[in-house]
Design a protein around this motif. Structure first.
Motif, PDB file in Angstrom:
ATOM      1  N   GLY A   1       0.832  -1.202   0.000  1.00 37.42           N
ATOM      2  CA  GLY A   1       0.000   0.000   0.000  1.00 37.42           C
ATOM      3  C   GLY A   1       0.865   1.250   0.000  1.00 37.42           C
ATOM      4  N   GLU A   2       1.920   1.215   0.831  1.00 42.46           N
ATOM      5  CA  GLU A   2       2.808   2.373   0.931  1.00 42.46           C
ATOM      6  C   GLU A   2       3.505   2.619  -0.413  1.00 42.46           C
ATOM      7  OE1 GLU A   2       6.221   4.099   3.947  1.00 42.46           O
ATOM      8  OE2 GLU A   2       5.682   1.997   4.074  1.00 42.46           O
ATOM      9  N   PHE A   3       3.911   1.508  -1.025  1.00 41.54           N
ATOM     10  CA  PHE A   3       4.609   1.622  -2.316  1.00 41.54           C
ATOM     11  C   PHE A   3       3.705   2.241  -3.379  1.00 41.54           C
ATOM     12  CE2 PHE A   3       5.626  -0.444  -6.441  1.00 41.54           C
ATOM     13  CZ  PHE A   3       6.800   0.254  -6.691  1.00 41.54           C
ATOM     14  N   TRP A   4       2.471   1.718  -3.500  1.00 44.95           N
ATOM     15  CA  TRP A   4       1.586   2.221  -4.555  1.00 44.95           C
ATOM     16  C   TRP A   4       1.143   3.649  -4.287  1.00 44.95           C
ATOM     17  CZ3 TRP A   4       1.329   0.677  -9.327  1.00 44.95           C
ATOM     18  CH2 TRP A   4       1.755  -0.626  -9.617  1.00 44.95           C
ATOM     19  N   ARG A   5       1.052   4.004  -2.999  1.00 48.53           N
ATOM     20  CA  ARG A   5       0.758   5.420  -2.682  1.00 48.53           C
ATOM     21  C   ARG A   5       1.912   6.311  -3.136  1.00 48.53           C
ATOM     22  NH1 ARG A   5      -1.931   3.348   1.673  1.00 48.53           N
ATOM     23  NH2 ARG A   5      -0.083   3.286   2.983  1.00 48.53           N
ATOM     24  N   ALA A   6       3.129   5.798  -2.944  1.00 54.53           N
ATOM     25  CA  ALA A   6       4.306   6.585  -3.356  1.00 54.53           C
ATOM     26  C   ALA A   6       4.345   6.753  -4.871  1.00 54.53           C
ATOM     27  CB  ALA A   6       5.589   5.917  -2.859  1.00 54.53           C
ATOM     28  N   VAL A   7       3.917   5.694  -5.594  1.00 50.62           N
ATOM     29  CA  VAL A   7       3.858   5.796  -7.062  1.00 50.62           C
ATOM     30  C   VAL A   7       2.871   6.904  -7.440  1.00 50.62           C
ATOM     31  CG1 VAL A   7       3.235   4.628  -9.211  1.00 50.62           C
ATOM     32  CG2 VAL A   7       4.409   3.351  -7.391  1.00 50.62           C
ATOM     33  N   GLN A   8       1.714   6.843  -6.787  1.00 49.64           N
ATOM     34  CA  GLN A   8       0.675   7.836  -7.087  1.00 49.64           C
ATOM     35  C   GLN A   8       1.131   9.242  -6.739  1.00 49.64           C
ATOM     36  OE1 GLN A   8      -3.145   6.961  -7.395  1.00 49.64           O
ATOM     37  NE2 GLN A   8      -4.036   8.418  -5.983  1.00 49.64           N
ATOM     38  N   GLU A   9       1.796   9.373  -5.587  1.00 52.40           N
ATOM     39  CA  GLU A   9       2.304  10.684  -5.165  1.00 52.40           C
ATOM     40  C   GLU A   9       3.293  11.229  -6.176  1.00 52.40           C
ATOM     41  OE1 GLU A   9       2.029  10.102  -0.381  1.00 52.40           O
ATOM     42  OE2 GLU A   9       3.964  10.717  -1.215  1.00 52.40           O
ATOM     43  N   MET A  10       4.134  10.334  -6.681  1.00 54.54           N
ATOM     44  CA  MET A  10       5.153  10.775  -7.640  1.00 54.54           C
ATOM     45  C   MET A  10       4.498  11.392  -8.865  1.00 54.54           C
ATOM     46  SD  MET A  10       6.524   9.805 -10.777  1.00 54.54           S
ATOM     47  CE  MET A  10       6.389   8.042 -11.040  1.00 54.54           C
ATOM     48  N   TRP A  11       3.548  10.661  -9.474  1.00 57.63           N
ATOM     49  CA  TRP A  11       3.025  11.208 -10.723  1.00 57.63           C
ATOM     50  C   TRP A  11       2.116  12.402 -10.504  1.00 57.63           C
ATOM     51  CZ3 TRP A  11      -2.027  11.438 -12.227  1.00 57.63           C
ATOM     52  CH2 TRP A  11      -2.928  10.472 -11.748  1.00 57.63           C
ATOM     53  N   LEU A  12       1.408  12.417  -9.341  1.00 60.34           N
ATOM     54  CA  LEU A  12       0.589  13.597  -9.042  1.00 60.34           C
ATOM     55  C   LEU A  12       1.462  14.828  -8.814  1.00 60.34           C
ATOM     56  CD1 LEU A  12      -2.186  12.220  -6.652  1.00 60.34           C
ATOM     57  CD2 LEU A  12      -2.503  13.239  -8.910  1.00 60.34           C
ATOM     58  N   LYS A  13       2.548  14.627  -8.064  1.00 59.10           N
ATOM     59  CA  LYS A  13       3.440  15.746  -7.771  1.00 59.10           C
ATOM     60  C   LYS A  13       4.076  16.276  -9.045  1.00 59.10           C
ATOM     61  CE  LYS A  13       5.474  15.946  -3.886  1.00 59.10           C
ATOM     62  NZ  LYS A  13       4.892  17.225  -3.469  1.00 59.10           N
ATOM     63  N   MET A  14       4.526  15.381  -9.889  1.00 54.95           N
ATOM     64  CA  MET A  14       5.163  15.801 -11.132  1.00 54.95           C
ATOM     65  C   MET A  14       4.146  16.475 -12.046  1.00 54.95           C
ATOM     66  SD  MET A  14       8.338  15.281 -11.190  1.00 54.95           S
ATOM     67  CE  MET A  14       8.469  15.639 -12.935  1.00 54.95           C
ATOM     68  N   TYR A  15       2.999  15.860 -12.183  1.00 54.53           N
ATOM     69  CA  TYR A  15       1.995  16.357 -13.123  1.00 54.53           C
ATOM     70  C   TYR A  15       1.458  17.714 -12.692  1.00 54.53           C
ATOM     71  CZ  TYR A  15      -1.823  16.198 -16.483  1.00 54.53           C
ATOM     72  OH  TYR A  15      -2.670  16.482 -17.514  1.00 54.53           O
ATOM     73  N   SER A  16       1.386  17.938 -11.382  1.00 56.32           N
ATOM     74  CA  SER A  16       0.822  19.202 -10.894  1.00 56.32           C
ATOM     75  C   SER A  16       1.903  20.203 -10.518  1.00 56.32           C
ATOM     76  CB  SER A  16      -0.086  18.936  -9.688  1.00 56.32           C
ATOM     77  OG  SER A  16       0.672  18.392  -8.635  1.00 56.32           O
ATOM     78  N   SER A  17       3.133  19.933 -10.912  1.00 58.92           N
ATOM     79  CA  SER A  17       4.227  20.826 -10.537  1.00 58.92           C
ATOM     80  C   SER A  17       4.015  22.222 -11.115  1.00 58.92           C
ATOM     81  CB  SER A  17       5.549  20.256 -11.067  1.00 58.92           C
ATOM     82  OG  SER A  17       6.575  21.205 -10.921  1.00 58.92           O
ATOM     83  N   ASN A  18       4.441  23.231 -10.369  1.00 55.99           N
ATOM     84  CA  ASN A  18       4.333  24.592 -10.906  1.00 55.99           C
ATOM     85  C   ASN A  18       5.547  24.964 -11.751  1.00 55.99           C
ATOM     86  OD1 ASN A  18       6.267  25.068  -9.015  1.00 55.99           O
ATOM     87  ND2 ASN A  18       4.935  26.167  -7.600  1.00 55.99           N
ATOM     88  N   MET A  19       6.489  24.028 -11.874  1.00 56.31           N
ATOM     89  CA  MET A  19       7.641  24.267 -12.745  1.00 56.31           C
ATOM     90  C   MET A  19       7.326  23.717 -14.135  1.00 56.31           C
ATOM     91  SD  MET A  19      10.667  23.083 -10.143  1.00 56.31           S
ATOM     92  CE  MET A  19       9.900  21.551  -9.659  1.00 56.31           C
ATOM     93  N   VAL A  20       8.019  24.249 -15.119  1.00 57.06           N
ATOM     94  CA  VAL A  20       7.930  23.634 -16.442  1.00 57.06           C
ATOM     95  C   VAL A  20       8.854  22.415 -16.396  1.00 57.06           C
ATOM     96  CG1 VAL A  20       8.448  23.920 -18.880  1.00 57.06           C
ATOM     97  CG2 VAL A  20       7.485  25.814 -17.577  1.00 57.06           C
ATOM     98  N   THR A  21       8.312  21.266 -16.735  1.00 55.90           N
ATOM     99  CA  THR A  21       9.094  20.038 -16.561  1.00 55.90           C
ATOM    100  C   THR A  21       9.389  19.359 -17.905  1.00 55.90           C
ATOM    101  OG1 THR A  21       7.007  18.897 -16.153  1.00 55.90           O
ATOM    102  CG2 THR A  21       8.263  19.552 -14.218  1.00 55.90           C
ATOM    103  N   ILE A  22      10.609  18.872 -18.006  1.00 50.77           N
ATOM    104  CA  ILE A  22      11.054  18.231 -19.252  1.00 50.77           C
ATOM    105  C   ILE A  22      11.741  16.913 -18.898  1.00 50.77           C
ATOM    106  CG2 ILE A  22      12.605  18.441 -21.242  1.00 50.77           C
ATOM    107  CD1 ILE A  22      12.356  21.507 -20.886  1.00 50.77           C
ATOM    108  N   ALA A  23      11.364  15.853 -19.583  1.00 53.59           N
ATOM    109  CA  ALA A  23      12.090  14.588 -19.417  1.00 53.59           C
ATOM    110  C   ALA A  23      13.102  14.483 -20.556  1.00 53.59           C
ATOM    111  CB  ALA A  23      11.123  13.412 -19.451  1.00 53.59           C
TER     112      ALA A  23
END
Ligand SMILES: CCCCC/C=C\C/C=C\C/C=C/C(=O)SCCNC(=O)CCNC(=O)[C@H](O)C(C)(C)COP(=O)(O)OP(=O)(O)OC[C@H]1O[C@@H](n2cnc3c(N)ncnc32)[C@H](O)[C@@H]1OP(=O)(O)O
Length: 201
Positions: free
Chosen positions: A121-143
């Motif tokens: 559960g902790e792992f999958w929450r961390a996965v979700q947190e990662m993509w939510l944090k990245m997707y909602s970042s206020n920075m312009v993000t580039i991979a």
């Protein structure tokens, strides 16, 4: 100008995406962040170079052998992004790999085998947190995808505003996790075809 326009466009999105979550899912990272800042610890899996004059940070993933996204790795990634978010001088973020040949091998398979339900559960929450944090970042993000990027590695790149991939036939990218029986929600893969640009290696 393009950077500024992208930033403005993104700020509109953030208004929607950064509503407080009823699940409190961001609280774990914030708590870790606070304690890490207190201890002034540095992360060995993630290296961040912030250029004050350009306002752009380069976040290099350096977790051999393949930058797999373990719970520890995801937590450190989120902490690094959160620290940059708190620095108003930082407007842009480039995520790349300091390993040869691999951007990220995706979710750490060892996190999905023989672990307790709590840990899963902790792992999958961390996965979700990662993509939510990245997707909602206020920075312009580039991979800057400088190696293979299957499954969760591809997901990580999809959370960015832009993707640029080394034009090397040995590097692959895509949501291949279905081969492991993990199904991404509908719509996750649509941007990769539209918005992944390639450049010479
Ligand atoms: C927009 C919102 C949507 C929200 C969606 C939410 C969820 C769905 C989305 C995503 C789900 C994602 C799931 C996953 O990511 S599952 C993991 C899938 N990953 C893979 O299948 C990658 C497998 N690996 C490879 O293909 C190759 O390793 C590579 C990355 C191409 C590199 O090849 P290379 O030849 O350079 O290295 P090796 O294959 O020899 O590997 C070296 C070493 O690393 C170990 N390893 C590789 N991958 C992983 C991994 N993912 N986790 C843990 N360990 C890994 C490998 O076993 C070797 O170890 P060894 O001890 O043998 O040296």
């Amino acid at each position: 100008m393009a950077l500024r326009a992208a930033l403005r466009q993104k700020c509109g999105l953030i208004g929607i995406l950064s509503q407080p979550s009823s699940s409190g899912s961001h609280s774990r990272v914030s708590a870790v962040l606070v304690s890490q800042m207190r201890n002034n610890a540095t992360s060995p899996k993630i290296k961040v170079d912030f250029n004050q004059s350009t306002g752009v940070a380069v976040l290099s993933m350096q977790s051999p052998p393949v930058n797999s996204l373990s719970l520890d790795f995801l937590t450190e990634l989120c902490i690094s992004v959160e620290k940059l978010e708190m620095d108003r001088a930082c407007r842009g973020l480039i995520i790349t790999s300091s390993l040869p040949k691999v951007f990220s091998a995706g979710l750490d398979i060892l996190e999905m085998y023989g672990k307790s339900p709590e840990r899963c559960g902790e792992f999958w929450r961390a996965v979700q947190e990662m993509w939510l944090k990245m997707y909602s970042s206020n920075m312009v993000t580039i991979a800057a995808i400088n190696g293979s990027s299957p499954a969760g590695g591809c997901l990580l790149s999809l959370t960015c505003d832009y993707r640029i991939m080394s034009d090397n036939p040995r590097y692959s990218i895509g949501l291949n996790e279905t081969l492991l029986g993990i199904v991404a929600p509908f719509g996750t893969d649509k941007n990769i075809i539209k918005n992944t640009h390639t450049c010479s290696n």
